[in-house]
Scaffold this motif. Sequence first.
Motif, PDB file in Angstrom:
ATOM      1  N   LEU A   1       0.820  -1.204   0.000  1.00  9.33           N
ATOM      2  CA  LEU A   1       0.000   0.000   0.000  1.00  9.33           C
ATOM      3  C   LEU A   1       0.857   1.259   0.000  1.00  9.33           C
ATOM      4  O   LEU A   1       0.582   2.222  -0.732  1.00  9.33           O
ATOM      5  CB  LEU A   1      -0.920   0.007   1.224  1.00  9.33           C
TER       6      LEU A   1
ATOM      7  N   SER B   1      -6.800   0.631   5.668  1.00  2.38           N
ATOM      8  CA  SER B   1      -7.848   1.418   5.015  1.00  2.38           C
ATOM      9  C   SER B   1      -7.505   2.904   5.009  1.00  2.38           C
ATOM     10  O   SER B   1      -7.835   3.632   4.063  1.00  2.38           O
ATOM     11  CB  SER B   1      -9.188   1.196   5.710  1.00  2.38           C
TER      12      SER B   1
ATOM     13  N   THR C   1      -5.145   3.489   2.243  1.00  6.23           N
ATOM     14  CA  THR C   1      -5.906   3.364   1.004  1.00  6.23           C
ATOM     15  C   THR C   1      -6.715   4.627   0.737  1.00  6.23           C
ATOM     16  O   THR C   1      -6.817   5.092  -0.405  1.00  6.23           O
ATOM     17  CB  THR C   1      -6.854   2.152   1.072  1.00  6.23           C
TER      18      THR C   1
ATOM     19  N   ARG D   1      -3.251   0.584  -9.706  1.00  7.20           N
ATOM     20  CA  ARG D   1      -3.552   1.188  -8.404  1.00  7.20           C
ATOM     21  C   ARG D   1      -5.030   1.517  -8.249  1.00  7.20           C
ATOM     22  O   ARG D   1      -5.511   1.757  -7.134  1.00  7.20           O
ATOM     23  CB  ARG D   1      -2.708   2.455  -8.207  1.00  7.20           C
TER      24      ARG D   1
ATOM     25  N   HIS E   1      -7.197  -0.123  -5.499  1.00  9.32           N
ATOM     26  CA  HIS E   1      -7.322   0.428  -4.145  1.00  9.32           C
ATOM     27  C   HIS E   1      -8.503   1.396  -4.064  1.00  9.32           C
ATOM     28  O   HIS E   1      -9.241   1.415  -3.077  1.00  9.32           O
ATOM     29  CB  HIS E   1      -6.037   1.152  -3.749  1.00  9.32           C
TER      30      HIS E   1
ATOM     31  N   THR F   1     -11.637  -0.635  -4.115  1.00 10.81           N
ATOM     32  CA  THR F   1     -11.848  -1.273  -2.816  1.00 10.81           C
ATOM     33  C   THR F   1     -12.476  -0.293  -1.835  1.00 10.81           C
ATOM     34  O   THR F   1     -13.442  -0.619  -1.131  1.00 10.81           O
ATOM     35  CB  THR F   1     -10.512  -1.800  -2.250  1.00 10.81           C
ATOM     36  N   MET F   2     -11.929   0.915  -1.773  1.00  6.70           N
ATOM     37  CA  MET F   2     -12.468   1.923  -0.868  1.00  6.70           C
ATOM     38  C   MET F   2     -13.903   2.271  -1.251  1.00  6.70           C
ATOM     39  O   MET F   2     -14.787   2.380  -0.385  1.00  6.70           O
ATOM     40  CB  MET F   2     -11.588   3.171  -0.906  1.00  6.70           C
TER      41      MET F   2
END
Length: 254
Positions: free
Chosen positions: A4, A122, A125, A151, A154, A157-158
């Motif tokens: 990350l 998180s 992120t 990237r 990420h 995902t968030m």
Amino acid sequence: MAELLDDLRAETASFEALLHPLRDEDWERPTPAEGWAIRDQVSHLAWFDGAAGLAATDADAYRASLKDFRSVDDLALESRGMSPGELREWFRAARARSLEAFATLDARERVPWFGPAMSAASFVTARLMETWAHGQDVADALGVTREPTARLRHVATMGFRARPYSFAVRGLPVPADPVRAELTMPDGTLWTAGPGDAAGAVRGPILDFCLVVTQRVHLSDTALELTGEPAQTWMEIAQAFAGPPGKGRAPRSG
């Protein structure tokens, strides 16, 4: 955490590459964010990097600092007197300090923030997502098309994990029905999240999904395909970032 942090460093370099060729007058160019110039995008990231570094190292001091916080627009106004050189150095220094602070954290350690507290993983992120999103504002102001990278996983995902927050921040009940995401990465591979038998689904380019959940483009201006009411309702208000409900962007077409 190591992966990350490496990706956050890479996203930072991508953002700084947008700023490198700018003349002083270019920093005043308006961005798609209403009332914000390029300079405001940079000062915003710098200020919140400072806050993030503090939150990661001294939670009590961070919470105490919130008494002076008013709004992101007020923060932008406060830095309008800074020169481009000062803004650039502020961002570089604040980002470097925050990266140093993040490197000391365990991935599961809880870090306070403006929304709910987050795990350190998180939290990092989220900083990457913010860097990418504000970089998109700068790129749009300059008429530059950025090459999508891996990237984006990420950011996706968030955005996916923030589905409940998108409803809660608007005072709406969080739907019980799950949603599936099937998104095409820049290299053609598939990024997925959510149960395979979900009644609702979001499919399409991961770039379009990331632009929607960061509210950098209107849903109607994407190639996303939505199946089921749970997906449609969510994507119309999707918000990956902390804070009050975002205004979103007006559609370019139709």
